[in-house]
Design a protein around this motif. Structure first.
Motif, PDB file in Angstrom:
ATOM      1  N   VAL A  76       0.842  -1.203   0.000  1.00 33.63           N
ATOM      2  CA  VAL A  76       0.000   0.000   0.000  1.00 33.63           C
ATOM      3  C   VAL A  76       0.873   1.248   0.000  1.00 33.63           C
ATOM      4  O   VAL A  76       0.605   2.219  -0.736  1.00 33.63           O
ATOM      5  N   THR A  77       1.945   1.246   0.792  1.00 29.67           N
ATOM      6  CA  THR A  77       2.845   2.402   0.835  1.00 29.67           C
ATOM      7  C   THR A  77       3.513   2.595  -0.511  1.00 29.67           C
ATOM      8  O   THR A  77       3.643   3.731  -0.995  1.00 29.67           O
ATOM      9  N   VAL A 122       2.373   1.775  -3.429  1.00 29.39           N
ATOM     10  CA  VAL A 122       1.382   2.264  -4.391  1.00 29.39           C
ATOM     11  C   VAL A 122       1.100   3.745  -4.164  1.00 29.39           C
ATOM     12  O   VAL A 122       1.064   4.539  -5.114  1.00 29.39           O
ATOM     13  N   PHE A 123       0.888   4.177  -2.918  1.00 35.33           N
ATOM     14  CA  PHE A 123       0.501   5.564  -2.663  1.00 35.33           C
ATOM     15  C   PHE A 123       1.685   6.522  -2.717  1.00 35.33           C
ATOM     16  O   PHE A 123       1.540   7.650  -3.175  1.00 35.33           O
ATOM     17  N   VAL A 124       2.848   6.111  -2.263  1.00 37.87           N
ATOM     18  CA  VAL A 124       3.996   7.021  -2.236  1.00 37.87           C
ATOM     19  C   VAL A 124       4.734   6.960  -3.566  1.00 37.87           C
ATOM     20  O   VAL A 124       5.211   7.986  -4.066  1.00 37.87           O
ATOM     21  N   GLY A 125       4.876   5.814  -4.129  1.00 39.98           N
ATOM     22  CA  GLY A 125       5.593   5.658  -5.397  1.00 39.98           C
ATOM     23  C   GLY A 125       7.016   5.226  -5.148  1.00 39.98           C
ATOM     24  O   GLY A 125       7.601   5.527  -4.113  1.00 39.98           O
ATOM     25  N   GLU A 164       9.715   8.245  -4.482  1.00 42.69           N
ATOM     26  CA  GLU A 164       9.694   8.957  -3.208  1.00 42.69           C
ATOM     27  C   GLU A 164       9.796   8.017  -2.000  1.00 42.69           C
ATOM     28  O   GLU A 164       9.833   8.483  -0.860  1.00 42.69           O
TER      29      GLU A 164
END
Length: 152
Positions: free
Chosen positions: A15-16, A18-21, A24
């Motif tokens: 999940v991290t 996917v959301f942060v990329g 980053e």
């Protein structure tokens, strides 16, 4: 502390990501690590202060216990001293009552001679044994100067 299984950590990581990329993610992890370090330092400071407060409380309670023991010991000593003083004053009164009056003079008996201490012969003075002479060098080459060594 927290009951997190490996599968839950894997889901959090995905999940991290996917959301942060992926670009980053290192910056995010560094920031997360810094915040975790700050939180850990604050927790350690709080724990240290809490431990110091507990030690102070223990010291205060121990100090009170020592003072109570000291007071009880002092009171027991004072009771013992007063009973000894009472006993000694009672024996002085009894001794004065049983002492002969001047009108009832009793002929004094001469004191018995005390046995003398046996005489001891003086012991001879202690003398120190002479120290042995230091050993002589085994070979004269050890103690010769460098100039003498080059000549031979």
């Amino acid at each position: 502390m927290f009951d997190i299984s490996w599968s839950e950590l894997l889901i959090l990581g995905i999940v991290t990501l996917v959301f942060v990329g992926p670009k980053e993610l290192p910056v995010f992890m560094r920031t997360l690590g810094r915040y975790a370090g700050v939180a850990r330092r604050h927790a350690n400071e709080f724990k240290a202060q809490f431990d110091a407060a507990m030690r102070e409380a223990e010291l205060d309670s121990m100090r009170k216990e020592v003072e109570q023991m000291q007071n009880s010991i002092n009171s027991e000593v004072m009771k013992a001293k007063s009973s000894i003083d009472e006993a000694s004053s009672a024996t002085k009164i009894e001794t004065n009552a049983s002492a002969p009056q001047p009108s009832q003079a009793i002929s004094p008996q001469p004191p018995l001679p005390l046995p003398s201490a046996p005489e001891m012969a003086p012991s001879p003075p202690m003398t120190a044994a002479p120290l042995p002479a230091p050993p002589l060098p085994a070979s004269p080459e050890k103690y010769s100067s460098p100039a003498e060594r080059t000549e031979s």
